[in-house]
Write an enzyme that holds these catalytic residues in place. Structure first.
Site, PDB file in Angstrom:
ATOM      1  N   ILE A 108      38.545  44.751   6.916  1.00 27.17           N
ATOM      2  CA  ILE A 108      38.476  44.965   7.884  1.00 27.17           C
ATOM      3  C   ILE A 108      37.989  44.833   8.633  1.00 27.17           C
ATOM      4  O   ILE A 108      38.237  45.372   9.882  1.00 27.17           O
ATOM      5  CB  ILE A 108      39.730  46.318   8.258  1.00 27.17           C
ATOM      6  CG1 ILE A 108      40.076  47.419   9.321  1.00 27.17           C
ATOM      7  CG2 ILE A 108      38.062  47.638   7.219  1.00 27.17           C
ATOM      8  CD1 ILE A 108      40.857  46.133   9.998  1.00 27.17           C
ATOM      9  N   TYR A 109      36.693  45.228   8.069  1.00 28.94           N
ATOM     10  CA  TYR A 109      35.161  45.203   9.361  1.00 28.94           C
ATOM     11  C   TYR A 109      35.392  43.814  10.154  1.00 28.94           C
ATOM     12  O   TYR A 109      35.104  43.159  10.066  1.00 28.94           O
ATOM     13  CB  TYR A 109      33.947  44.642   8.359  1.00 28.94           C
ATOM     14  CG  TYR A 109      33.800  46.114   7.248  1.00 28.94           C
ATOM     15  CD1 TYR A 109      34.625  47.121   7.015  1.00 28.94           C
ATOM     16  CD2 TYR A 109      33.204  45.806   6.190  1.00 28.94           C
ATOM     17  CE1 TYR A 109      33.471  48.411   6.345  1.00 28.94           C
ATOM     18  CE2 TYR A 109      32.317  47.457   5.471  1.00 28.94           C
ATOM     19  CZ  TYR A 109      33.431  48.599   5.918  1.00 28.94           C
ATOM     20  OH  TYR A 109      33.533  48.894   4.197  1.00 28.94           O
ATOM     21  N   SER A 110      35.382  44.102  11.627  1.00 32.19           N
ATOM     22  CA  SER A 110      35.599  43.352  12.745  1.00 32.19           C
ATOM     23  C   SER A 110      36.586  42.428  12.409  1.00 32.19           C
ATOM     24  O   SER A 110      36.679  41.093  12.759  1.00 32.19           O
ATOM     25  CB  SER A 110      33.973  42.763  12.837  1.00 32.19           C
ATOM     26  OG  SER A 110      32.800  43.391  12.967  1.00 32.19           O
ATOM     27  N   THR A 111      37.760  43.068  12.179  1.00 25.82           N
ATOM     28  CA  THR A 111      38.285  41.566  11.368  1.00 25.82           C
ATOM     29  C   THR A 111      38.453  40.657  10.095  1.00 25.82           C
ATOM     30  O   THR A 111      38.932  39.937  11.265  1.00 25.82           O
ATOM     31  CB  THR A 111      39.696  41.720  13.180  1.00 25.82           C
ATOM     32  OG1 THR A 111      39.297  43.441  13.603  1.00 25.82           O
ATOM     33  CG2 THR A 111      41.221  41.513  12.451  1.00 25.82           C
TER      34      THR A 111
END
Length: 343
Positions: free
Chosen positions: A60-63
């Site tokens: 999920i970190y910066s997609t």
């Protein structure tokens, strides 16, 4: 660098883990600052030189950008280090774009492997609880991925103690993979984990990794009532501070102890955590090399028993029920995992 076993496993992890949430920093993650490929290369090289052997990211970190950058930066050095990632939050539109179903876990792990440019994720965290998916299904998906060699160990993040204990119970009853570690928020300011999460970890041999051990920079000593942190200004909500006056009293105590050693308040906050029961590693991040250098130096800081007692007292959490009752009536039969806060 120092290394500790991860729970009851035979895996050794550095007491400081490099967090890569700032890599890429697009969308909502832009609020925590950003590191492009070149800056990420410098930061990773610094941590490798210091002996860090665990690098933490999440899909999920910066997609996915964090995973992509980490994979590119590690390159040929990937076999020499450990990589942790996470699944649970929404990564695509549609009814199955999030959660911990077999479908979601398998799909997201395969996508993470491609972004990381690797064949295996060393530690896969269930990033948050999913109360709609049976644990048998979730743990079964982990079993499949371990058998396929796509993940090596599994853990939980942001579970409550009963969530974690239920997962352990289901795993043992169904002969499914046991969650061997948990990544939790735990700081000298936020000690709620000591009520249940730390005790269950000690009792069940679950390793503890700590995310945001400096409370998003609030415990660094750089900020005060009139100087909010960059994350606060940008609107980043984590972690919530419910007693602001108490926060600054704790920061003052960290500065005082840091002054006695000639180090930053941040180093004192990290050293305090590394001395807490069950803690295997702290996930540290930073906007710059200077911040990483300061955090890495905390490994060499030794606090006196008097300094620890002072920090314990200024940050002591309230003794809520049933702990005040247990402290009054059952203390003579406490085991090593029992909460022993003073009522």
């Amino acid at each position: 660098m120092q290394y500790r076993y991860l729970g009851r496993t035979g895996l050794k992890v550095s007491v400081l883990t490099m967090g890569t949430m700032t890599f890429g920093a697009t969308g909502g993650f832009a609020k925590v600052g950003g590191a492009d490929l070149k800056e990420a290369q410098r930061q990773v090289a610094l941590c490798l030189e210091a002996g860090v052997n665990l690098f933490d990211t999440a899909n999920i970190y910066s997609t996915g950008a964090s995973e992509e950058i980490l994979g590119r930066v590690l390159g040929k050095r990937r076999p020499d280090v450990l990589v942790a990632s996470k699944v649970r939050f929404r990564m695509s539109d549609g009814p199955n774009g999030d959660g911990l179903s077999r479908y979601a876990i398998v799909r997201e792990v395969e996508a993470s492997l491609k972004r990381l440019g690797t064949d295996v994720i060393d530690i896969l965290y269930l990033h948050e609880w999913d109360g709609m998916t049976p644990l048998e299904e979730t743990l079964g998906a982990l079993d499949t991925l371990i058998a396929q060699g796509k993940i090596r160990y599994a853990g939980a993040s942001n579970f409550s103690a009963w969530h974690l204990m239920k997962a352990i119970g289901v795993a043992e009853a169904r002969r499914l993979p046991r969650l061997v570690t948990q990544q939790i928020h735990y700081t000298i300011e936020a000690r709620e984990a000591e009520y249940e999460l730390v005790p269950v970890a000690l009792a069940e041999g679950v390793g503890i990794l700590v995310w945001s051990p400096l409370a998003g920079g609030l415990l660094s000593g750089k900020y005060g009532p009139e100087t909010p942190s960059a994350r606060q200004v940008a609107g980043w909500r984590e972690p919530p501070i419910r007693d602001v006056a108490r926060l600054w009293r704790i920061v003052d105590a960290l500065r005082e102890v840091g002054g006695a050693h000639g180090v930053s308040a941040a180093q004192v906050a990290l050293a305090w955590l590394l001395g807490r029961p069950g803690v295997a590693s702290l996930v540290v991040g930073g906007r710059s090399e200077a911040q990483f250098r300061d955090s890495l130096a905390a490994v060499d800081l030794t606090l006196t028993s008097e300094q620890r007692a002072h920090l314990d007292a200024v940050s002591a959490p309230p003794v809520i029920y049933p702990y005040w009752h247990q402290n009054w009536t059952a203390r003579d039969r406490f085991g090593p995992a029992d909460f022993t806060g003073e009522p």
